[in-house]
Write a protein that holds these residues in place. Structure first.
Motif, PDB file in Angstrom:
ATOM      1  N   PHE A  74       0.916  -1.051  -0.092  1.00  0.00           N
ATOM      2  CA  PHE A  74      -0.050   0.001  -0.114  1.00  0.00           C
ATOM      3  C   PHE A  74       1.056   1.160   0.069  1.00  0.00           C
ATOM      4  O   PHE A  74       2.099   1.244  -0.066  1.00  0.00           O
ATOM      5  CB  PHE A  74      -0.981  -0.144   1.175  1.00  0.00           C
ATOM      6  CG  PHE A  74      -0.283   0.127   2.438  1.00  0.00           C
ATOM      7  CD1 PHE A  74       0.071   1.380   3.199  1.00  0.00           C
ATOM      8  CD2 PHE A  74       0.164  -1.009   3.095  1.00  0.00           C
ATOM      9  CE1 PHE A  74       0.694   1.292   4.312  1.00  0.00           C
ATOM     10  CE2 PHE A  74       0.931  -1.182   4.460  1.00  0.00           C
ATOM     11  CZ  PHE A  74       1.273   0.390   4.965  1.00  0.00           C
ATOM     12  N   LEU A  75       0.481   2.409  -0.047  1.00  0.00           N
ATOM     13  CA  LEU A  75       0.803   3.679  -0.239  1.00  0.00           C
ATOM     14  C   LEU A  75       0.547   4.597   0.959  1.00  0.00           C
ATOM     15  O   LEU A  75      -1.004   4.512   1.258  1.00  0.00           O
ATOM     16  CB  LEU A  75       0.816   4.359  -1.455  1.00  0.00           C
ATOM     17  CG  LEU A  75       1.472   4.155  -2.707  1.00  0.00           C
ATOM     18  CD1 LEU A  75       1.118   4.846  -3.842  1.00  0.00           C
ATOM     19  CD2 LEU A  75       3.041   4.413  -2.429  1.00  0.00           C
ATOM     20  N   GLU A  92      -0.351  10.654 -11.296  1.00  0.00           N
ATOM     21  CA  GLU A  92       0.099  10.066 -12.590  1.00  0.00           C
ATOM     22  C   GLU A  92       1.388  10.148 -12.406  1.00  0.00           C
ATOM     23  O   GLU A  92       2.011   9.281 -13.021  1.00  0.00           O
ATOM     24  CB  GLU A  92      -0.485  10.965 -13.723  1.00  0.00           C
ATOM     25  CG  GLU A  92      -1.901  11.070 -13.767  1.00  0.00           C
ATOM     26  CD  GLU A  92      -2.513  11.966 -15.032  1.00  0.00           C
ATOM     27  OE1 GLU A  92      -1.730  12.513 -15.519  1.00  0.00           O
ATOM     28  OE2 GLU A  92      -3.804  12.081 -15.169  1.00  0.00           O
ATOM     29  N   ARG A  93       2.247  11.060 -12.179  1.00  0.00           N
ATOM     30  CA  ARG A  93       3.435  10.970 -12.135  1.00  0.00           C
ATOM     31  C   ARG A  93       4.210   9.826 -10.870  1.00  0.00           C
ATOM     32  O   ARG A  93       5.000   9.230 -11.240  1.00  0.00           O
ATOM     33  CB  ARG A  93       4.269  12.165 -11.361  1.00  0.00           C
ATOM     34  CG  ARG A  93       3.947  13.500 -12.152  1.00  0.00           C
ATOM     35  CD  ARG A  93       4.818  13.586 -13.652  1.00  0.00           C
ATOM     36  NE  ARG A  93       6.403  13.501 -13.107  1.00  0.00           N
ATOM     37  CZ  ARG A  93       6.916  14.645 -12.861  1.00  0.00           C
ATOM     38  NH1 ARG A  93       6.180  15.733 -12.729  1.00  0.00           N
ATOM     39  NH2 ARG A  93       8.228  14.584 -12.645  1.00  0.00           N
ATOM     40  N   LEU A  94       3.450   9.702  -9.874  1.00  0.00           N
ATOM     41  CA  LEU A  94       3.662   8.843  -8.948  1.00  0.00           C
ATOM     42  C   LEU A  94       3.438   7.290  -9.583  1.00  0.00           C
ATOM     43  O   LEU A  94       4.435   6.425  -9.105  1.00  0.00           O
ATOM     44  CB  LEU A  94       2.949   8.907  -7.644  1.00  0.00           C
ATOM     45  CG  LEU A  94       3.093   7.879  -6.499  1.00  0.00           C
ATOM     46  CD1 LEU A  94       4.468   8.151  -6.054  1.00  0.00           C
ATOM     47  CD2 LEU A  94       2.091   8.251  -5.261  1.00  0.00           C
ATOM     48  N   ARG A  95       2.586   7.089 -10.295  1.00  0.00           N
ATOM     49  CA  ARG A  95       2.340   5.860 -10.883  1.00  0.00           C
ATOM     50  C   ARG A  95       3.329   5.312 -11.952  1.00  0.00           C
ATOM     51  O   ARG A  95       3.122   4.206 -12.153  1.00  0.00           O
ATOM     52  CB  ARG A  95       0.724   5.861 -11.598  1.00  0.00           C
ATOM     53  CG  ARG A  95      -0.359   6.109 -10.857  1.00  0.00           C
ATOM     54  CD  ARG A  95      -0.200   4.940  -9.412  1.00  0.00           C
ATOM     55  NE  ARG A  95      -1.596   5.082  -8.426  1.00  0.00           N
ATOM     56  CZ  ARG A  95      -1.434   4.563  -7.287  1.00  0.00           C
ATOM     57  NH1 ARG A  95      -0.101   3.900  -6.872  1.00  0.00           N
ATOM     58  NH2 ARG A  95      -2.366   4.600  -6.411  1.00  0.00           N
ATOM     59  N   GLU A  96       4.184   6.128 -12.335  1.00  0.00           N
ATOM     60  CA  GLU A  96       5.357   5.680 -13.122  1.00  0.00           C
ATOM     61  C   GLU A  96       6.355   5.069 -12.225  1.00  0.00           C
ATOM     62  O   GLU A  96       6.954   4.252 -12.697  1.00  0.00           O
ATOM     63  CB  GLU A  96       5.829   7.067 -13.652  1.00  0.00           C
ATOM     64  CG  GLU A  96       5.064   7.833 -14.766  1.00  0.00           C
ATOM     65  CD  GLU A  96       5.875   9.174 -14.956  1.00  0.00           C
ATOM     66  OE1 GLU A  96       7.192   9.244 -14.648  1.00  0.00           O
ATOM     67  OE2 GLU A  96       5.263   9.893 -15.649  1.00  0.00           O
ATOM     68  N   HIS A  97       6.210   4.963 -10.958  1.00  0.00           N
ATOM     69  CA  HIS A  97       7.052   4.306  -9.766  1.00  0.00           C
ATOM     70  C   HIS A  97       6.453   3.136  -9.216  1.00  0.00           C
ATOM     71  O   HIS A  97       7.219   2.228  -8.816  1.00  0.00           O
ATOM     72  CB  HIS A  97       7.539   5.194  -9.002  1.00  0.00           C
ATOM     73  CG  HIS A  97       8.540   6.343  -9.508  1.00  0.00           C
ATOM     74  ND1 HIS A  97       9.816   6.265  -9.898  1.00  0.00           N
ATOM     75  CD2 HIS A  97       8.155   7.434 -10.311  1.00  0.00           C
ATOM     76  CE1 HIS A  97      10.365   7.320 -10.566  1.00  0.00           C
ATOM     77  NE2 HIS A  97       9.416   8.022 -10.751  1.00  0.00           N
ATOM     78  N   THR A  98       5.186   3.285  -8.902  1.00  0.00           N
ATOM     79  CA  THR A  98       4.306   2.243  -7.855  1.00  0.00           C
ATOM     80  C   THR A  98       2.899   2.478  -8.553  1.00  0.00           C
ATOM     81  O   THR A  98       2.247   3.346  -8.808  1.00  0.00           O
ATOM     82  CB  THR A  98       4.574   2.510  -6.562  1.00  0.00           C
ATOM     83  OG1 THR A  98       3.859   1.496  -5.967  1.00  0.00           O
ATOM     84  CG2 THR A  98       4.197   3.964  -6.260  1.00  0.00           C
ATOM     85  N   ASP A  99       2.101   1.133  -8.345  1.00  0.00           N
ATOM     86  CA  ASP A  99       0.959   1.096  -8.701  1.00  0.00           C
ATOM     87  C   ASP A  99       0.145   0.472  -7.368  1.00  0.00           C
ATOM     88  O   ASP A  99      -1.080   0.240  -7.270  1.00  0.00           O
ATOM     89  CB  ASP A  99       0.519   0.055  -9.878  1.00  0.00           C
ATOM     90  CG  ASP A  99       1.046  -1.456  -9.627  1.00  0.00           C
ATOM     91  OD1 ASP A  99       1.494  -1.552  -8.467  1.00  0.00           O
ATOM     92  OD2 ASP A  99       0.761  -2.303 -10.376  1.00  0.00           O
TER      93      ASP A  99
END
Length: 349
Positions: A74-75, A92-99
């Motif tokens: 989780f985040l 959207e930027r964060l999702r380039e690193h973790t889903d």
């Protein structure tokens, strides 16, 4: 800790009208300097930095900083930005690193630019200090209208805001989130009255990383319009410093790296506060006026801090709040769109 409830949407239509200055509401209030940050419309370059494995910060040249910490599955996100549209761009930027899904959204304090984008995160739990819930209840609607007028650029598509953001869990001293696996823990701590009476910091002992909210700024001016200047400059910053952070993400400005740089950022914050206390205090003790106190504080701080983000924006509200404190007003007077303009025109015209 205690559980809270969601509240109905938004400030009143009248407040929004005042905040946006429609229909010539402020036609009689003309100043030489543009009001607060109303003329600051240029986009800022955002930078996403990976501070450690699974620890992220998004900075934007003096705009509010945000962050995220990965748990095992989780985040935890730190701060919500001003609107869901602005928050979605960060995600959207964060999702380039973790889903990983967002389980916890942590709010450092109650100000609208930190909270009103919360609905974009889909968090299971929104966490804040007890004092933050109290302040949202007491003045959240007025703060929404005030900050929209002061900083319109930060409110990307304000119509996307569904209403005030209400924490689900609040605490008084400390709350620890187990990140799972070998990721250690995240400690949320209230260090005392400061930028508001409900500020918290997020501390990662494993990495010695701190997200300090607006209790510490790195090469950015302080906003103290809702502050408690004396405790912030002394015991509260002492407690922040006692964590011994080696990386610090302040409320605005670049990420600070290294123990010496972190100490310098805390020292800069303390110096800003103590200079204000000294210069405004002298004028107040001598029986001077608020306008004289503003001039004295501005002259003392401008050479060092005047080119830093939001300095001119903050100073009238800062000095007004400190003047009230010195006059015996313990808790900050609520900022409304009308009061904002009155103070601005009295001090910045």
């Amino acid at each position: 800790m205690r559980w809270g409830r969601r509240a109905p949407a938004g400030p009143t239509g009248r407040s929004l009208t005042l905040a946006m200055g429609r229909g010539g509401v402020y036609s009689s209030f003309m100043t030489e300097k543009p009001f607060a940050s109303s003329a600051d419309l240029a986009d800022r370059q955002q930078t996403l930095e990976v501070l450690a494995d699974g620890v992220y910060a998004l900075t934007a040249e003096g705009d509010p900083n945000v962050g995220a910490i990965e748990g095992e599955d989780f985040l935890v996100c730190f701060e919500a930005l001003a609107t869901p549209v602005a928050a979605r761009a960060w995600l959207e930027r964060l999702r380039e690193h973790t889903d990983k899904p967002v389980r916890h959204l942590v709010l450092s304090h109650y100000h609208a630019v930190r909270t009103l984008g919360a609905s974009a995160f889909g968090a299971d739990v929104i966490v804040a200090h007890d004092g933050t819930r109290k302040l949202i209840t007491e003045r959240g609607r007025q703060d929404w209208a005030s900050e929209l007028a002061r900083m319109p650029r930060l409110f990307r598509e304000p119509a996307s805001i569904p209403g005030l953001t209400w924490p689900d869990v609040t605490f008084s001293d400390r709350l620890t989130i187990d990140l799972g696996g070998d990721r250690g823990e995240l400690v949320l701590a209230h260090c005392g009255r400061g930028h508001t009476e409900g500020d918290l910091v997020a501390w990662l002992p494993r990495h010695r990383i701190m997200f300090a909210g607006d209790l510490v700024e790195s090469r950015a001016a302080l906003y103290t319009g809702d502050a408690f200047h004396r405790p912030w400059a002394t015991t509260t910053l002492d407690r922040v410093a006692a964590f011994g952070a080696e990386t610090l993400v302040g409320g605005r400005g670049a990420v600070t790296r290294g123990r010496e740089a972190v100490e310098a950022a805390i020292g800069q914050t303390r110096d800003f506060l103590t200079t204000m206390l000294d210069r405004v205090g002298r004028v107040h003790a001598a029986g001077g006026t608020l306008k004289e106190a503003f001039a004295a504080a501005h002259a003392a701080l401008e050479p060092r801090y005047g080119r830093w983000p939001i300095f001119e924006h903050c100073m009238p509200f800062n000095v007004s709040r400190l003047w009230d404190e010195l006059s015996g007003v313990d808790r900050p007077v609520i900022w409304t769109a009308e009061r904002d303009r009155e103070v601005w025109n009295a001090l910045q015209s």
